[in-house]
Design a protein around this motif. Sequence first.
Motif, mmCIF file in Angstrom:
data_model
loop_
_atom_site.group_PDB
_atom_site.id
_atom_site.type_symbol
_atom_site.label_atom_id
_atom_site.label_comp_id
_atom_site.label_asym_id
_atom_site.label_seq_id
_atom_site.Cartn_x
_atom_site.Cartn_y
_atom_site.Cartn_z
ATOM 1 N N UNK A 174 -13.952 0.147 10.260
ATOM 2 C CA UNK A 174 -13.128 0.241 8.931
ATOM 3 C C UNK A 174 -13.076 1.699 8.629
ATOM 4 N N UNK A 175 -14.061 2.620 8.791
ATOM 5 C CA UNK A 175 -13.554 4.007 8.535
ATOM 6 C C UNK A 175 -12.442 4.646 9.281
ATOM 7 N N UNK A 176 -12.652 4.377 10.463
ATOM 8 C CA UNK A 176 -11.550 4.892 11.451
ATOM 9 C C UNK A 176 -10.277 4.307 11.151
ATOM 10 N N UNK A 177 -10.047 2.949 10.688
ATOM 11 C CA UNK A 177 -8.783 2.301 10.509
ATOM 12 C C UNK A 177 -8.306 2.931 9.073
ATOM 13 N N UNK A 178 -9.242 3.191 8.142
ATOM 14 C CA UNK A 178 -8.807 3.831 6.944
ATOM 15 C C UNK A 178 -8.081 5.261 7.097
ATOM 16 N N UNK A 179 -8.633 5.625 7.997
ATOM 17 C CA UNK A 179 -8.115 7.317 8.311
ATOM 18 C C UNK A 179 -6.676 7.312 9.046
ATOM 19 N N UNK A 180 -6.065 5.927 9.460
ATOM 20 C CA UNK A 180 -4.911 5.681 10.265
ATOM 21 C C UNK A 180 -3.999 5.470 8.991
ATOM 22 N N UNK A 181 -4.370 5.373 7.752
ATOM 23 C CA UNK A 181 -3.368 4.663 6.732
ATOM 24 C C UNK A 181 -2.716 5.955 6.196
ATOM 25 N N UNK A 182 -1.209 5.857 6.281
ATOM 26 C CA UNK A 182 -0.222 7.114 5.719
ATOM 27 C C UNK A 182 -0.392 7.017 4.360
ATOM 28 N N UNK A 183 -0.757 6.266 3.422
ATOM 29 C CA UNK A 183 -0.775 6.317 2.081
ATOM 30 C C UNK A 183 -2.019 6.944 1.472
ATOM 31 N N UNK A 184 -3.041 7.053 2.312
ATOM 32 C CA UNK A 184 -4.180 7.481 1.703
ATOM 33 C C UNK A 184 -4.327 8.886 1.681
#
Length: 141
Positions: A131-141
Motif C-alpha cells: 500500500x505504501x509503495x502504491x501510494x508513492x505512485x499516485x500523482x496527486x499526492x
Amino acid sequence: MADVTAILEANELRFMQCWMHRDTSGIKQIAARDFMMLIGTNPPQLLDRPSFVAAMEKDFRCTGFRLGESFVRRHGRSAWYSAGVQLELRLGAKEWSGDFLVTDMWRKPRFGGWKLMERSLSQFQSSDEFADKIRMLQLWT
C-alpha cells in the motif's frame, strides 16, 4: 433524484444482512439473475447467483460483518461500490475472517431499483508495504 451513494450503501447493508440471516428471497431481490461473485482465492473462484444462494444456505456462512468507508462512482445507469469490510465467514467447518475488500457493480434497470450485478471479494494483505509503495505512485499526492 435520490443520492446514489446513500441508496447503494443501504443496499449493501441489506445484502450483507440477508447473507448473514440466510434470507434467500432477499438475496434474489437484490442480486440480478445473472449475478456473479468473484472470490479472491488462489486461484480465484466464481459463484453465480444459484450457486451463491445454495452455498449461503449450507457451507458459505457470514456470521458477522462491519462495513467500512465506502466509495461510489456512477457511470450512467451503472455504479461501482467499493469498501473495506470486516467479515466473519465460515466455509464448512473452517473459519475465514478478517479484513476484506468488496467491490460491487450495480445497475439501475429502466424499471425497478438498483440490482447487484457483480461482486468481488478479496482479503487484504496483512502488510502495509505494498500500500505504501502504491501510494508513492499516485500523482496527486
